[in-house]
Design an enzyme around this catalytic site. Structure first.
Site, PDB file in Angstrom:
ATOM      1  N   PRO A   1       0.828  -1.210   0.000  1.00  0.00           N
ATOM      2  CA  PRO A   1       0.000   0.000   0.000  1.00  0.00           C
ATOM      3  C   PRO A   1       0.864   1.262   0.000  1.00  0.00           C
ATOM      4  CG  PRO A   1      -0.784  -1.578   1.628  1.00  0.00           C
ATOM      5  CD  PRO A   1       0.542  -2.083   1.146  1.00  0.00           C
ATOM      6  N   GLU A   2       0.428   2.256  -0.748  1.00  0.00           N
ATOM      7  CA  GLU A   2       1.111   3.542  -0.793  1.00  0.00           C
ATOM      8  C   GLU A   2       0.256   4.566  -0.060  1.00  0.00           C
ATOM      9  OE1 GLU A   2       2.630   4.445  -4.716  1.00  0.00           O
ATOM     10  OE2 GLU A   2       2.807   2.321  -5.204  1.00  0.00           O
TER      11      GLU A   2
END
Length: 286
Positions: free
Chosen positions: A2-3
């Site tokens: 996840p960013e």
């Protein structure tokens, strides 16, 4: 992994459903889920019980829940497949449930950490004077942070002997940007990933920052990017920004600007997606 947009979506869910609640019971169901807490699962549980969660915070890709009046925080590492879910009490356990946290109120929900690949986990850390868990005190501000310094970012780019995508992924320089959003910001900026940072003028670095902000805000509006069921928000819902990606994951599909097929190249054990016409490589890499 996840960013920033995906982690921010989770943070907002925790702010809504968990902030202000007091922990009554913690079950650690897999030791790897607390491996970054050296004292072990029993200590982790004991130190949370009776404590109240404050509003969840985030810097870049890092997410944490401060514990009121303790000077400590629970840092969440989502890893490749970690999920923080708010579930009704009595809901059947997920197959890969690792930690369960119950509360002392009548809301009827509990917080669960689910992680198929067990690369993620929860851990307790002392806070720095800035309120960050001490293990992430070196992490730079992210481009959506109101205190992010655009001029300092440009000066750092000009001084570093590196390339633009490497700089975007350097969490000590700018946090929160990962492989997906780096490729998207570079496509929007018409910059090749191997462009030397020393060649970027101030207007070009400002343009790049602007596109990074735009693409991450657009992803936030639709819940982030989900390529499979492993990234979800606290209610178990996927994001939909994968439908709007212009470069990442679009190998051999036509560039939405010029129609040239998007190319993929191996890069630092990852992949880089770019348009060979719109994002021409620097002479040294041709």
């Amino acid at each position: 992994m996840p960013e920033l947009p995906e982690v921010e979506v989770v943070r907002r869910g925790l702010e809504r459903w968990v902030a202000g609640r007091t922990v009554t019971d913690v079950e650690v169901l897999h030791p790897r889920a607390v491996r970054r807490h050296p004292a072990g699962g029993a200590d982790f549980a004991a130190r949370l019980e009776g404590r109240r969660f404050e509003v969840a915070r985030r810097r870049g890709k890092y997410l944490w829940l401060p514990l009121a009046e303790t000077g400590t925080s629970v840092l969440g590492h989502l890893g490749m497949s970690g999920q923080l879910l708010v579930q009704p009490e009595g809901t059947a356990d997920e197959k890969h449930l690792r930690i369960r946290i119950r509360f002392d109120d009548a809301a009827g929900t509990e917080l669960r950490f689910v992680d198929q690949r067990t690369f993620g986990g929860l851990s307790l850390h002392d806070q720095t004077p800035d309120g960050l868990p001490d293990v992430i005190g070196h992490i730079a501000r992210d481009p959506l942070d109101p205190e992010f310094d655009d001029d300092a970012f440009h000066r750092a780019l000009r001084l570093r002997r590196t390339t633009v995508k490497r700089a975007l992924l350097d969490q000590s320089l700018i946090s929160g940007v990962g492989n997906i959003y780096a490729d998207e910001a570079l496509w929007r900026s018409r910059l090749h990933y191997d462009r030397p940072t020393a060649t970027l003028t101030r207007p070009r670095s400002a343009e790049l920052l602007g596109h990074a902000r735009d693409v991450m805000n657009a992803a936030l509006d639709v819940g982030g990017t989900s390529f499979d069921s492993l990234y979800v928000n606290v209610n178990g819902e996927s994001g939909y920004f994968d439908r709007s990606l212009d470069a990442y994951g679009r190998e051999d599909e036509p560039c939405r600007r010029c129609g040239t097929p998007i190319r993929r190249r191996s890069w630092m054990n990852r992949s880089s997606y770019f348009c060979p016409r719109c994002q021409r490589p620097p002479r040294a890499t041709v």
